[in-house]
Write an enzyme that holds these catalytic residues in place. Sequence first.
Site, PDB file in Angstrom:
ATOM      1  N   LYS A   1       0.835   4.860   6.990  1.00 40.30           N
ATOM      2  CA  LYS A   1       0.354   5.667   5.867  1.00 40.30           C
ATOM      3  C   LYS A   1       1.026   7.035   5.930  1.00 40.30           C
ATOM      4  CE  LYS A   1      -2.801   2.538   4.781  1.00 40.30           C
ATOM      5  NZ  LYS A   1      -2.678   1.682   3.580  1.00 40.30           N
TER       6      LYS A   1
ATOM      7  N   SER B   1       0.798  -1.229   0.000  1.00 41.97           N
ATOM      8  CA  SER B   1       0.000   0.000   0.000  1.00 41.97           C
ATOM      9  C   SER B   1       0.831   1.279   0.000  1.00 41.97           C
ATOM     10  CB  SER B   1      -0.952   0.024   1.195  1.00 41.97           C
ATOM     11  OG  SER B   1      -0.236   0.163   2.403  1.00 41.97           O
TER      12      SER B   1
END
Length: 372
Positions: free
Chosen positions: A146, A70
């Site tokens: 993230k 990701s």
Amino acid sequence: MAATHPESTTQRTRKRRGRVDTPSAPSADGQARPPKSKLREWVEALVFALVVMLVVRTFLFDLFRIPTPSMEKTLLVGDYLFVSKLHYGVRTPISLGIPFTKIYVPGLTLPHTRLPGFTEIERGDVIVFNYPPEDLPIDRKTHYIKRVVGLPGDTLWIQNKVVYVNGEPQSLRPTMQQYWRIIKSDPRIMLPEVRLAELGIEEVQPTPDPRQVLIMATPEAAEAIAQWPYVERVEPLVIPRGGTYSDLMYPPGMGYSPDNYGPVVIPAQGLNVTLTEENWPYLEPVIRRYEGHTTGRQQDGTFLIDGRPATTYTFRQDYYFVMGDNRDNSEDSRFWGFVPMDHVVGKALFIYFSWDGRHHLPRLNRLFKPIR
């Protein structure tokens, strides 16, 4: 002449053999204690090492491994990260149980706080946090990583894949990647695999139109392909509002898609907002899940907080909007909402090791690489 202690014959023999016995230490009553066994010395050393590791991992820094793509190409599967807990301030334990496991005493929440750090979270920081939607004590939730895109108090929206923060477009970083549509001038032409590999492109998908191909690439790679003589143009692959994605986004049913999202106002500590039909769908879960209130609606539509009518609400902590650098292959704030400050673990600083599972080799060029 200085006085010397006479040595026994046994002591002189032991010295010649290179061995010196440690004398037994006297106990409190003056009696000599027998020396510690090797097993006891190993056990004590192991306990000491475990205590040091526990203190360091709890209050100074922690080590994590990247299991999913990701964050590619910034972080690769198999990267091992050094994460500082000191930057944003150390979070004291919230639950009681076995450290670094999901074994804990249910129903018991410890008084906790965050110690002062030496920097604030900034837009663009890569952070590790506990996955907010998970139904566990905060410090037992799964760790996610993230990039921070929106800060407390920002207004954020996404239009045709471009992220806007307070009206300013946010350009893609060189290591970010997304899907691009390649339109060829001749449907019979095949994109050369060698040249694609040189640009770091591993994913190529055909489409029903023989003139078009989808690739997962960085902005630099997409720009390079656009210069090829047999490529007519390169454009981002955009998912329009509505459709099948609407119920998967945060909040569901708003018609959002990963590429066309918002606008949303990111809650901030002390921010007083007027509750409206537009912001209630994405603020109500925050007030209920992370601020600890009950919420509801009266038949006439009046908003209820803790059973009382409410027209405004003031938030008690900061929140952040995060996204993966692999924009089309990331489950992030677009899908499950904001990251509360009490879920933040630390700042990812550098890669201390990297293992290429496909080729079963270390990636030596990534050792001690800073994360930007």
